[in-house]
Design an enzyme around this catalytic site. Sequence first.
Site, PDB file in Angstrom:
ATOM      1  N   SER A   1      31.519 -13.248   3.877  1.00 41.84           N
ATOM      2  CA  SER A   1      31.494 -12.722   5.247  1.00 41.84           C
ATOM      3  C   SER A   1      32.033 -11.295   5.309  1.00 41.84           C
ATOM      4  O   SER A   1      32.990 -10.942   4.622  1.00 41.84           O
ATOM      5  CB  SER A   1      32.352 -13.637   6.131  1.00 41.84           C
ATOM      6  OG  SER A   1      32.586 -13.036   7.375  1.00 41.84           O
TER       7      SER A   1
ATOM      8  N   TYR B   1      27.697  -7.076   9.515  1.00 42.50           N
ATOM      9  CA  TYR B   1      27.552  -6.732  10.936  1.00 42.50           C
ATOM     10  C   TYR B   1      27.248  -5.252  11.010  1.00 42.50           C
ATOM     11  O   TYR B   1      27.743  -4.476  10.173  1.00 42.50           O
ATOM     12  CB  TYR B   1      28.858  -6.984  11.704  1.00 42.50           C
ATOM     13  CG  TYR B   1      29.157  -8.441  11.924  1.00 42.50           C
ATOM     14  CD1 TYR B   1      28.341  -9.210  12.737  1.00 42.50           C
ATOM     15  CD2 TYR B   1      30.257  -9.048  11.336  1.00 42.50           C
ATOM     16  CE1 TYR B   1      28.607 -10.557  12.943  1.00 42.50           C
ATOM     17  CE2 TYR B   1      30.533 -10.385  11.536  1.00 42.50           C
ATOM     18  CZ  TYR B   1      29.704 -11.130  12.337  1.00 42.50           C
ATOM     19  OH  TYR B   1      29.957 -12.456  12.547  1.00 42.50           O
TER      20      TYR B   1
ATOM     21  N   THR C   1      23.461 -10.228  10.033  1.00 40.57           N
ATOM     22  CA  THR C   1      23.599 -11.100  11.197  1.00 40.57           C
ATOM     23  C   THR C   1      22.993 -10.403  12.409  1.00 40.57           C
ATOM     24  O   THR C   1      23.402  -9.296  12.760  1.00 40.57           O
ATOM     25  CB  THR C   1      25.089 -11.429  11.446  1.00 40.57           C
ATOM     26  OG1 THR C   1      25.560 -12.184  10.327  1.00 40.57           O
ATOM     27  CG2 THR C   1      25.280 -12.256  12.711  1.00 40.57           C
TER      28      THR C   1
ATOM     29  N   LYS D   1      19.802 -13.230   9.542  1.00 39.38           N
ATOM     30  CA  LYS D   1      20.471 -14.488   9.921  1.00 39.38           C
ATOM     31  C   LYS D   1      20.703 -14.517  11.425  1.00 39.38           C
ATOM     32  O   LYS D   1      21.314 -13.593  11.968  1.00 39.38           O
ATOM     33  CB  LYS D   1      21.815 -14.580   9.194  1.00 39.38           C
ATOM     34  CG  LYS D   1      22.681 -15.752   9.620  1.00 39.38           C
ATOM     35  CD  LYS D   1      23.936 -15.840   8.768  1.00 39.38           C
ATOM     36  CE  LYS D   1      24.881 -16.901   9.256  1.00 39.38           C
ATOM     37  NZ  LYS D   1      25.624 -16.512  10.462  1.00 39.38           N
TER      38      LYS D   1
ATOM     39  N   HIS E   1      24.819 -19.033  14.706  1.00 42.05           N
ATOM     40  CA  HIS E   1      26.189 -18.552  14.451  1.00 42.05           C
ATOM     41  C   HIS E   1      27.192 -19.697  14.662  1.00 42.05           C
ATOM     42  O   HIS E   1      28.255 -19.519  15.269  1.00 42.05           O
ATOM     43  CB  HIS E   1      26.500 -17.383  15.401  1.00 42.05           C
ATOM     44  CG  HIS E   1      27.496 -16.401  14.863  1.00 42.05           C
ATOM     45  ND1 HIS E   1      27.206 -15.085  14.659  1.00 42.05           N
ATOM     46  CD2 HIS E   1      28.784 -16.525  14.492  1.00 42.05           C
ATOM     47  CE1 HIS E   1      28.270 -14.451  14.197  1.00 42.05           C
ATOM     48  NE2 HIS E   1      29.244 -15.322  14.077  1.00 42.05           N
TER      49      HIS E   1
ATOM     50  N   ARG F   1      28.581 -20.298  18.128  1.00 39.33           N
ATOM     51  CA  ARG F   1      29.699 -19.484  18.616  1.00 39.33           C
ATOM     52  C   ARG F   1      29.241 -18.305  19.462  1.00 39.33           C
ATOM     53  O   ARG F   1      30.046 -17.531  19.951  1.00 39.33           O
ATOM     54  CB  ARG F   1      30.489 -18.945  17.403  1.00 39.33           C
ATOM     55  CG  ARG F   1      31.086 -20.039  16.566  1.00 39.33           C
ATOM     56  CD  ARG F   1      31.381 -19.567  15.153  1.00 39.33           C
ATOM     57  NE  ARG F   1      32.569 -18.745  15.039  1.00 39.33           N
ATOM     58  CZ  ARG F   1      33.814 -19.192  15.083  1.00 39.33           C
ATOM     59  NH1 ARG F   1      34.026 -20.486  15.279  1.00 39.33           N
ATOM     60  NH2 ARG F   1      34.834 -18.381  14.934  1.00 39.33           N
TER      61      ARG F   1
HETATM   62  C1  HOC Z   1      33.821  -7.692  13.616  1.00 39.79           C
HETATM   63  C2  HOC Z   1      33.600  -8.566  14.750  1.00 39.79           C
HETATM   64  O1  HOC Z   1      31.617 -14.298  12.701  1.00 39.79           O
HETATM   65  C3  HOC Z   1      33.057 -15.309  14.255  1.00 39.79           C
HETATM   66  C4  HOC Z   1      32.900 -14.274  13.190  1.00 39.79           C
HETATM   67  C5  HOC Z   1      33.350 -12.927  13.617  1.00 39.79           C
HETATM   68  C6  HOC Z   1      32.502 -12.261  14.654  1.00 39.79           C
HETATM   69  C7  HOC Z   1      33.077 -10.931  15.158  1.00 39.79           C
HETATM   70  C8  HOC Z   1      32.909  -9.797  14.283  1.00 39.79           C
HETATM   71  O2  HOC Z   1      34.169 -15.516  14.721  1.00 39.79           O
HETATM   72  O3  HOC Z   1      32.075 -15.943  14.628  1.00 39.79           O
END
Ligand code: HOC
Length: 367
Positions: free
Chosen positions: A109, A132, A158, A232, A256, A259
């Site tokens: 990640s 990201y 993502t 993704k 995700h 989320r």
């Molecule tokens: C840099 C901000 O995938 C989650 C992670 C973080 C997403 C925010 C990224 O908590 O789902």
Amino acid sequence: MEDNLPVNVREYQVLAKKALPKMHYDYINGGAEDEYTLRENIAAYGRILLRPRVLIDVSKIDMSTTLLGYNMPSPIMVAPTGSHKLANPEGEVATARAAAACDTIMVLSFSSSCKIEEVASSCDAIRFYQLYVYKRRDVSATLVRRAESLGFKAIVLTVDTPVLGRREADIRNKMIAPRLENLEGLMSFDDDLDTEGGSNLERFAHETLDPSLSWKDVEWLKSITSLPILLKGIVTAEDARKAVEVGAAGVIVSNHGARQLDYAPATISALEEVVKAVAGAVPVLVDGGIRRGTDVFKALALGAKAVMVGRPVFYGLAARGEAGARHVIEMLNRELELAMALCGCRSVAEVTRRHVLTEGDRIRALL
Ligand code: HOC
């Protein structure tokens, strides 16, 4: 051998809940808003039945497959999830070792709590890097170049997070997101990112993520890396076709981990639509809600080339460190092997659409 090892993913989840502070368990386990999609990611697997075929010699089961030309002993991979040091002090290094011990591919990640360099040097393995896109394109570009030079084999972009979903448990808990190790020296952190009024992840994401992210950015990403790019976060046929058009090397059906957008479809419910749209042009992967080998089997039957598991591996890590993460992957592999044997499938190629009965199939049968 320890006594009373968990015998399935759900037992690992119970141990993880006991092991973690509430704020961290809720962060990992929670979903967006009403958590409809969170429940549905799991419930939708329960509505798919299996159609076993019998009197087939299943004394040898071969679960091996390939992805982007890399061999894997099974189609179960490790999904990108952030901040593994919340689960265990060794963080993503422990997860990487667990994945390597199972010869599977881990997607590291962007929100890793270990440096990319530490993970890369922890053990030999095929790994992908999840990205990201930040407003600060230079930061995202630097991370891509670091991953590429460290031997990561693909970029997993993502695409479902132009802005952060609303996770109410984190807001209530005033979740303090750990700093992202890999941004050290690349961005100055605002020490003012406190939890006043909610989760500081929300504020951090608001400051960093680029809401203008669009299909043009896939072109930009292609211009800065020679690695294959998988997209993704796709759950519709329209976007799947576009992904192929822009030259994606693969599509990952994902919401995700529920989320982001609540009331998005369960990923297993969206899988077949995406598989049909892609029409074999690129591999289709799926994540979200996988807790059993039979879930993996169902995803394969509906056309997935491989699956990625996120929370189950995190539960294993929280409960028993590297050994727990490894045990979770091994258990899912054994469960998949059993499901294949009991369905009369000797290889993943023998797992077909005829081996599952979906809700849609049952409704169509009544018409
Ligand atoms: C840099 C901000 O995938 C989650 C992670 C973080 C997403 C925010 C990224 O908590 O789902």
